[in-house]
Design a protein around this motif. Structure first.
Motif, PDB file in Angstrom:
ATOM      1  N   PRO A   1      15.415  -2.553 -14.623  1.00 39.64           N
ATOM      2  CA  PRO A   1      15.365  -2.274 -13.183  1.00 39.64           C
ATOM      3  C   PRO A   1      14.211  -1.332 -12.800  1.00 39.64           C
ATOM      4  O   PRO A   1      13.615  -1.475 -11.738  1.00 39.64           O
ATOM      5  N   VAL A   2      13.884  -0.387 -13.683  1.00 41.07           N
ATOM      6  CA  VAL A   2      12.793   0.544 -13.384  1.00 41.07           C
ATOM      7  C   VAL A   2      11.472  -0.223 -13.293  1.00 41.07           C
ATOM      8  O   VAL A   2      10.669   0.004 -12.378  1.00 41.07           O
ATOM      9  N   GLN A   3      11.262  -1.149 -14.255  1.00 45.13           N
ATOM     10  CA  GLN A   3      10.020  -1.934 -14.238  1.00 45.13           C
ATOM     11  C   GLN A   3       9.906  -2.744 -12.947  1.00 45.13           C
ATOM     12  O   GLN A   3       8.830  -2.856 -12.360  1.00 45.13           O
ATOM     13  N   VAL A   4      11.037  -3.318 -12.511  1.00 52.62           N
ATOM     14  CA  VAL A   4      11.029  -4.090 -11.260  1.00 52.62           C
ATOM     15  C   VAL A   4      10.656  -3.188 -10.083  1.00 52.62           C
ATOM     16  O   VAL A   4       9.820  -3.544  -9.240  1.00 52.62           O
ATOM     17  N   MET A   5      11.237  -1.984 -10.043  1.00 49.29           N
ATOM     18  CA  MET A   5      10.933  -1.061  -8.936  1.00 49.29           C
ATOM     19  C   MET A   5       9.450  -0.696  -8.923  1.00 49.29           C
ATOM     20  O   MET A   5       8.822  -0.647  -7.880  1.00 49.29           O
ATOM     21  N   ILE A   6       8.893  -0.459 -10.116  1.00 50.07           N
ATOM     22  CA  ILE A   6       7.483  -0.063 -10.184  1.00 50.07           C
ATOM     23  C   ILE A   6       6.581  -1.198  -9.693  1.00 50.07           C
ATOM     24  O   ILE A   6       5.620  -0.968  -8.955  1.00 50.07           O
ATOM     25  N   SER A   7       6.927  -2.436 -10.042  1.00 55.02           N
ATOM     26  CA  SER A   7       6.053  -3.519  -9.570  1.00 55.02           C
ATOM     27  C   SER A   7       6.216  -3.710  -8.055  1.00 55.02           C
ATOM     28  O   SER A   7       5.249  -4.002  -7.360  1.00 55.02           O
TER      29      SER A   7
ATOM     30  N   LEU B   1       6.380  -4.303   5.960  1.00 52.87           N
ATOM     31  CA  LEU B   1       6.934  -3.164   5.220  1.00 52.87           C
ATOM     32  C   LEU B   1       8.447  -3.054   5.409  1.00 52.87           C
ATOM     33  O   LEU B   1       9.185  -2.798   4.454  1.00 52.87           O
ATOM     34  N   ILE B   2       8.895  -3.246   6.639  1.00 56.66           N
ATOM     35  CA  ILE B   2      10.329  -3.118   6.920  1.00 56.66           C
ATOM     36  C   ILE B   2      11.125  -4.099   6.062  1.00 56.66           C
ATOM     37  O   ILE B   2      12.132  -3.741   5.448  1.00 56.66           O
ATOM     38  N   GLY B   3      10.640  -5.323   5.980  1.00 57.15           N
ATOM     39  CA  GLY B   3      11.318  -6.329   5.161  1.00 57.15           C
ATOM     40  C   GLY B   3      11.336  -5.956   3.689  1.00 57.15           C
ATOM     41  O   GLY B   3      12.368  -6.003   3.024  1.00 57.15           O
ATOM     42  N   LYS B   4      10.180  -5.535   3.184  1.00 55.61           N
ATOM     43  CA  LYS B   4      10.064  -5.185   1.763  1.00 55.61           C
ATOM     44  C   LYS B   4      10.932  -3.981   1.407  1.00 55.61           C
ATOM     45  O   LYS B   4      11.627  -3.964   0.396  1.00 55.61           O
ATOM     46  N   LEU B   5      10.872  -2.948   2.248  1.00 56.58           N
ATOM     47  CA  LEU B   5      11.616  -1.723   1.938  1.00 56.58           C
ATOM     48  C   LEU B   5      13.122  -1.935   2.013  1.00 56.58           C
ATOM     49  O   LEU B   5      13.880  -1.343   1.247  1.00 56.58           O
ATOM     50  N   ALA B   6      13.555  -2.790   2.946  1.00 59.58           N
ATOM     51  CA  ALA B   6      14.994  -3.023   3.088  1.00 59.58           C
ATOM     52  C   ALA B   6      15.565  -3.508   1.751  1.00 59.58           C
ATOM     53  O   ALA B   6      16.601  -3.027   1.294  1.00 59.58           O
ATOM     54  N   VAL B   7      14.848  -4.430   1.100  1.00 57.08           N
ATOM     55  CA  VAL B   7      15.325  -4.992  -0.160  1.00 57.08           C
ATOM     56  C   VAL B   7      15.152  -3.987  -1.309  1.00 57.08           C
ATOM     57  O   VAL B   7      16.064  -3.742  -2.101  1.00 57.08           O
ATOM     58  N   HIS B   8      13.980  -3.388  -1.364  1.00 59.34           N
ATOM     59  CA  HIS B   8      13.672  -2.438  -2.442  1.00 59.34           C
ATOM     60  C   HIS B   8      14.651  -1.249  -2.423  1.00 59.34           C
ATOM     61  O   HIS B   8      15.240  -0.892  -3.441  1.00 59.34           O
ATOM     62  N   ASN B   9      14.812  -0.642  -1.243  1.00 60.10           N
ATOM     63  CA  ASN B   9      15.656   0.546  -1.158  1.00 60.10           C
ATOM     64  C   ASN B   9      17.115   0.244  -1.493  1.00 60.10           C
ATOM     65  O   ASN B   9      17.797   1.049  -2.128  1.00 60.10           O
ATOM     66  N   LYS B  10      17.581  -0.908  -1.065  1.00 61.09           N
ATOM     67  CA  LYS B  10      18.973  -1.293  -1.375  1.00 61.09           C
ATOM     68  C   LYS B  10      19.180  -1.357  -2.881  1.00 61.09           C
ATOM     69  O   LYS B  10      20.190  -0.885  -3.403  1.00 61.09           O
ATOM     70  N   LYS B  11      18.205  -1.953  -3.581  1.00 65.61           N
ATOM     71  CA  LYS B  11      18.337  -2.063  -5.038  1.00 65.61           C
ATOM     72  C   LYS B  11      18.408  -0.672  -5.677  1.00 65.61           C
ATOM     73  O   LYS B  11      19.203  -0.425  -6.570  1.00 65.61           O
ATOM     74  N   GLU B  12      17.551   0.227  -5.204  1.00 69.14           N
ATOM     75  CA  GLU B  12      17.583   1.588  -5.761  1.00 69.14           C
ATOM     76  C   GLU B  12      18.914   2.261  -5.458  1.00 69.14           C
ATOM     77  O   GLU B  12      19.511   2.908  -6.319  1.00 69.14           O
ATOM     78  N   GLU B  13      19.378   2.093  -4.208  1.00 63.34           N
ATOM     79  CA  GLU B  13      20.601   2.794  -3.799  1.00 63.34           C
ATOM     80  C   GLU B  13      21.850   2.225  -4.468  1.00 63.34           C
ATOM     81  O   GLU B  13      22.810   2.939  -4.724  1.00 63.34           O
ATOM     82  N   LEU B  14      21.846   0.943  -4.724  1.00 68.95           N
ATOM     83  CA  LEU B  14      23.055   0.326  -5.294  1.00 68.95           C
ATOM     84  C   LEU B  14      23.064   0.331  -6.818  1.00 68.95           C
ATOM     85  O   LEU B  14      24.114   0.345  -7.432  1.00 68.95           O
ATOM     86  N   ILE B  15      21.885   0.300  -7.422  1.00 74.52           N
ATOM     87  CA  ILE B  15      21.849   0.163  -8.881  1.00 74.52           C
ATOM     88  C   ILE B  15      21.216   1.367  -9.573  1.00 74.52           C
ATOM     89  O   ILE B  15      21.847   2.056 -10.373  1.00 74.52           O
ATOM     90  N   LEU B  16      19.945   1.616  -9.227  1.00 73.40           N
ATOM     91  CA  LEU B  16      19.185   2.569 -10.030  1.00 73.40           C
ATOM     92  C   LEU B  16      19.624   4.033  -9.852  1.00 73.40           C
ATOM     93  O   LEU B  16      19.874   4.738 -10.833  1.00 73.40           O
ATOM     94  N   TYR B  17      19.710   4.492  -8.600  1.00 71.34           N
ATOM     95  CA  TYR B  17      20.065   5.908  -8.390  1.00 71.34           C
ATOM     96  C   TYR B  17      21.445   6.260  -8.964  1.00 71.34           C
ATOM     97  O   TYR B  17      21.584   7.299  -9.628  1.00 71.34           O
ATOM     98  N   PRO B  18      22.473   5.413  -8.738  1.00 69.29           N
ATOM     99  CA  PRO B  18      23.775   5.748  -9.343  1.00 69.29           C
ATOM    100  C   PRO B  18      23.686   5.810 -10.870  1.00 69.29           C
ATOM    101  O   PRO B  18      24.298   6.677 -11.498  1.00 69.29           O
ATOM    102  N   MET B  19      22.871   4.912 -11.444  1.00 70.66           N
ATOM    103  CA  MET B  19      22.720   4.885 -12.895  1.00 70.66           C
ATOM    104  C   MET B  19      22.040   6.176 -13.368  1.00 70.66           C
ATOM    105  O   MET B  19      22.426   6.757 -14.385  1.00 70.66           O
TER     106      MET B  19
END
Ligand SMILES: [Fe+2]
Ligand SMILES: [Fe+2]
Ligand SMILES: [Fe+2]
Ligand SMILES: [Fe+2]
Length: 288
Positions: free
Chosen positions: A212-218, A246-264
């Motif tokens: 997931p980190v690699q995906v976020m970085i790309s 940007l709004i479209g991209k961030l909506a998806v990116h931020n959700k992934k971080e908030e639901l998966i990466l940050y809790p992990m």
């Protein structure tokens, strides 16, 4: 320093920073993200530590009840400010922050002028000393160091500035101002994720967790390319199309971080390591 002076100095340090953050919030309600994050880390731990040490040592049950109620009220106000940030409720943020500051000032004064003198009348200076040392120990232990909430609130700060750019009838100068704020904040946010947060996680993660980190970085590379032009190099048309993208991209990116990466990350890092990462990230975000 006497124990009373020590508590006063500790309060001054806390309230000095909080006062600055409230002023920042009044000038720009999007900055409430910093106020809520700072208090969530430092003020709530302080309050919890007091309840199990200083308040516990006081014999006046009615007074203690009132002070504990105020702690609860302080916590609820912070939650309500955080929620208002998510819905863009600028006027609510400003009025709640003013109430919060008033309550906190009065609360600290009561601790210094009523509680501490009463305790030092019935206890020796040595006992007081031990009590304060214990309070500090518990305060350190009670820090949440909630990385998830810190970075999620910063997403909200960025979102609010983006939504301001798209407000119906917004003047071009204002839209440009919000673009420049948002751009600086987003670049800082990404920089902190890549230089502080993700490397800290990498030290303790197992290899499977690094996907997931690699995906976020790309995704960061795509996001950065959208906001690469600074304000001087951008016309109105490009400003609008880039914001929409940007709004479209961030909506998806931020959700992934908030639901998966940050809790992990919250679960994986040890408390003391998380506290250091929290502090370094908070200072970085506050500088943007
Ligand atoms: Fe308190
Ligand atoms: Fe206090
Ligand atoms: Fe990110
Ligand atoms: Fe993020």
């Amino acid at each position: 320093m006497t124990t009373m002076e020590k508590l006063h100095a500790h309060h001054e340090k806390l309230i000095g920073t909080i006062r600055e953050l409230v002023e920042r919030t009044k000038a720009d309600p999007a900055e409430a993200s910093l106020l809520v994050s700072y208090c969530g880390e430092f003020l709530l731990a302080h309050a919890e530590a007091e309840e199990s040490t200083l308040y516990n040592a006081d014999a006046n049950a009615e007074f203690v009840d009132k002070m504990v109620r105020e702690h609860r009220e302080i916590k609820e106000l912070l939650e309500s400010i955080g929620n208002a940030l998510g819905t863009g409720g600028a006027s609510l943020i400003i009025s709640e922050s003013a109430r919060f500051m008033e309550l906190l000032n009065a609360h600290f004064l009561e601790e210094e002028n009523i509680l501490m003198p009463r305790l030092s009348n019935k206890m020796s200076e040595g006992e007081m000393e031990n009590l304060i040392t214990e309070a500090h120990r518990v305060e350190g232990e009670k820090k949440r160091s909630d990385i998830w909430s810190l970075f999620e609130l910063d997403h909200k700060r960025i979102d609010l500035n983006m939504s301001r750019m798209r407000m119906p009838g917004v003047h071009l100068d204002a839209a440009r101002h919000y673009y420049s704020r948002m751009r600086g904040q987003l670049l800082k946010h990404i920089e902190l994720e890549e230089t502080v947060l993700f490397p800290a996680f990498e030290e303790h993660a197992n290899p499977g967790q690094m996907g997931p980190v690699q995906v976020m970085i790309s995704e960061h590379r795509e996001i950065v390319s959208i906001i690469s032009p600074s304000l001087e190099d951008i016309d109105e048309e490009s400003l609008r199309s880039r914001t929409d993208l940007l709004i479209g991209k961030l909506a998806v990116h931020n959700k992934k971080e908030e639901l998966i990466l940050y809790p992990m990350i919250n679960r994986t890092l040890q408390a003391s390591h998380r506290a250091r990462v929290f502090k370094e990230s908070f200072d970085g975000l506050a500088a943007a």
